[in-house]
Design a protein around this motif. Sequence first.
Motif, PDB file in Angstrom:
ATOM      1  N   PHE A 158       0.735  -1.430   0.057  1.00 12.54           N
ATOM      2  CA  PHE A 158       0.072   0.056   0.181  1.00 12.54           C
ATOM      3  C   PHE A 158       0.807   1.419  -0.082  1.00 12.54           C
ATOM      4  O   PHE A 158       0.348   2.276  -0.584  1.00 12.54           O
ATOM      5  N   PHE A 159       2.080   1.145   0.521  1.00 12.82           N
ATOM      6  CA  PHE A 159       2.769   2.645   0.752  1.00 12.82           C
ATOM      7  C   PHE A 159       4.340   2.450   0.171  1.00 12.82           C
ATOM      8  O   PHE A 159       4.956   3.403   0.217  1.00 12.82           O
ATOM      9  N   GLY A 160       4.876   1.300  -0.259  1.00 12.75           N
ATOM     10  CA  GLY A 160       6.164   1.057  -0.697  1.00 12.75           C
ATOM     11  C   GLY A 160       6.969   0.934   0.446  1.00 12.75           C
ATOM     12  O   GLY A 160       6.627   0.820   1.708  1.00 12.75           O
ATOM     13  N   TRP A 161       8.184   0.280  -0.129  1.00 11.73           N
ATOM     14  CA  TRP A 161       9.083  -0.166   0.749  1.00 11.73           C
ATOM     15  C   TRP A 161       9.742   0.913   1.828  1.00 11.73           C
ATOM     16  O   TRP A 161       9.880   0.529   3.006  1.00 11.73           O
ATOM     17  N   GLU A 162       9.916   2.147   1.368  1.00  9.11           N
ATOM     18  CA  GLU A 162      10.244   3.336   2.543  1.00  9.11           C
ATOM     19  C   GLU A 162       9.440   3.337   3.800  1.00  9.11           C
ATOM     20  O   GLU A 162       9.879   3.534   4.558  1.00  9.11           O
ATOM     21  N   SER A 163       8.041   2.896   3.588  1.00 10.77           N
ATOM     22  CA  SER A 163       7.039   2.890   4.771  1.00 10.77           C
ATOM     23  C   SER A 163       7.616   1.811   5.944  1.00 10.77           C
ATOM     24  O   SER A 163       7.229   2.363   7.234  1.00 10.77           O
ATOM     25  N   VAL A 164       8.271   0.867   5.541  1.00  5.15           N
ATOM     26  CA  VAL A 164       9.019  -0.046   6.535  1.00  5.15           C
ATOM     27  C   VAL A 164       9.808   0.768   7.534  1.00  5.15           C
ATOM     28  O   VAL A 164       9.682   0.590   8.800  1.00  5.15           O
ATOM     29  N   PHE A 165      10.783   1.457   6.919  1.00  2.00           N
ATOM     30  CA  PHE A 165      11.719   2.221   7.998  1.00  2.00           C
ATOM     31  C   PHE A 165      11.104   3.335   8.496  1.00  2.00           C
ATOM     32  O   PHE A 165      11.551   3.612   9.774  1.00  2.00           O
ATOM     33  N   LEU A 166      10.021   4.026   7.925  1.00  2.00           N
ATOM     34  CA  LEU A 166       9.493   5.065   8.620  1.00  2.00           C
ATOM     35  C   LEU A 166       8.826   4.461   9.874  1.00  2.00           C
ATOM     36  O   LEU A 166       8.709   4.961  10.841  1.00  2.00           O
ATOM     37  N   LEU A 167       8.139   3.256   9.728  1.00  2.00           N
ATOM     38  CA  LEU A 167       7.272   2.610  11.011  1.00  2.00           C
ATOM     39  C   LEU A 167       8.514   2.091  11.954  1.00  2.00           C
ATOM     40  O   LEU A 167       8.210   2.176  13.035  1.00  2.00           O
ATOM     41  N   LEU A 168       9.710   1.638  11.655  1.00  2.00           N
ATOM     42  CA  LEU A 168      10.620   1.610  12.585  1.00  2.00           C
ATOM     43  C   LEU A 168      11.212   2.854  13.325  1.00  2.00           C
ATOM     44  O   LEU A 168      11.466   2.694  14.633  1.00  2.00           O
ATOM     45  N   ALA A 169      11.185   3.588  12.591  1.00  3.51           N
ATOM     46  CA  ALA A 169      11.367   5.043  13.247  1.00  3.51           C
ATOM     47  C   ALA A 169      10.331   5.587  14.218  1.00  3.51           C
ATOM     48  O   ALA A 169      10.760   5.869  15.144  1.00  3.51           O
ATOM     49  N   VAL A 170       9.067   5.304  13.995  1.00  3.09           N
ATOM     50  CA  VAL A 170       7.908   5.402  14.954  1.00  3.09           C
ATOM     51  C   VAL A 170       8.049   4.618  16.086  1.00  3.09           C
ATOM     52  O   VAL A 170       7.908   5.288  17.362  1.00  3.09           O
ATOM     53  N   TYR A 171       8.427   3.311  16.167  1.00  2.03           N
ATOM     54  CA  TYR A 171       8.700   2.324  17.088  1.00  2.03           C
ATOM     55  C   TYR A 171       9.950   2.847  17.958  1.00  2.03           C
ATOM     56  O   TYR A 171       9.729   2.856  19.185  1.00  2.03           O
TER      57      TYR A 171
END
Length: 407
Positions: A158-171
């Motif tokens: 839904f959002f592309g591979w970059e969103s994986v690292f953005l979620l890790l930043a939020v965590y």
Amino acid sequence: MLRLTSPAMVATLAALTALGPLATDMYLPAMPAMAEALNTGPDQVQLTLSLYMAGFALAQLFCGPVSDRFGRRPVMIAGFTLFLAASLLCAFAPNVEWLLAGRFLQAFGGAAGPVLGRAAVRDIYGPVEAGRVLSYMASTMAMAPALAPVVGAGLLLFFGWESVFLLLAVYAAIMLLILALRMPEPLPQDRRQSVAPRVILANYRMLLTQRSFIGYTLINASGFAGLFAFLSGSSFVLIEYMGLTPFQYGTGFTLIVAGFFSGTLFSGRYSHSLGRDRLLLLATLMCALAGTSMAVLALAGVHEPWAVIGPHVLFLFGFGIVMPQSMAGALAPNPQCAGSASSLFGFLQMTIAALGGALVGQFHDGTSHTMAIAIALGGLVSLTAYLGLIRRRNGASSIAQASCRQG
């Protein structure tokens, strides 16, 4: 503030420790897509995983001894801050070189969670109870690798591979808030160590002469190398070679992690009645049998998803027992330098695993052969380490353990 011996504190330590599997497992389904988006080959994308593990290993040599002097909490705060910044660098990386740099820095910061989480359990619970607590912590944190690939596949879709690292930043940001506002310091002042290089090196030298420390560390590191071989090669084997979709891959990965989860529950349930070393004999036998079965199926030409996922469920059940029990065994004789012991344990674990993962990437031939053989070797070496270093030690007369230097 959380109470040190409360279930909430155990859950917090598990969440901090879970940063390692989250940072490795969440982006696995996206690896083929990342290779295409960054105009690079599978070997370069696989290198982001090996480089992460190498950085993770290197960082552990520093964060453990520093935490023995200044406490676990401030070092974790510094590590998670670096992890957050590095995750943003990965998310916005314009090419694979920037991604590699971001992954290395991400590892350097993220090492603080698992290393100091283990050390904090030893600080709080002592040598015997630590094995049981680590088992239940591992059960809790098993949810991270179970959910991570499914979440990663959904984010990719839904959002592309970059969103994986953005979620890790939020965590990482959430963990920083908990560390700053709620977590007490588990290391008492009377057990603080010097950070003089001669003291750190003396403690590392002492640990490397402990037969039990080396034995338990090799049992864990060999099993972890088998797990890391799967992490490094499975997305290319199961998605590109065997034709699974990223979502199917994430679902299969969840089944595998269920094996790990079951192993950790078994470890916690029978930790007192069977004892650490009996559990490790059972677990290393499972890992050796599972890895050998996968390799035999691969070399016999059985290239089906069940021939990979099925044996690896058994392998992870065994490793779910190996991980907490071997950690507790390595840290048990070293209360005065639990951070240094945890650091050296993690450094050897990650170094061996990173080398194994790099070899899987280097010799990947488009089939499951290389990955399956590497997993088999991990299980067999783990069993050999138990039989040669731990079982033989228990059959011999006890030898007095050296103690850590404090200054």
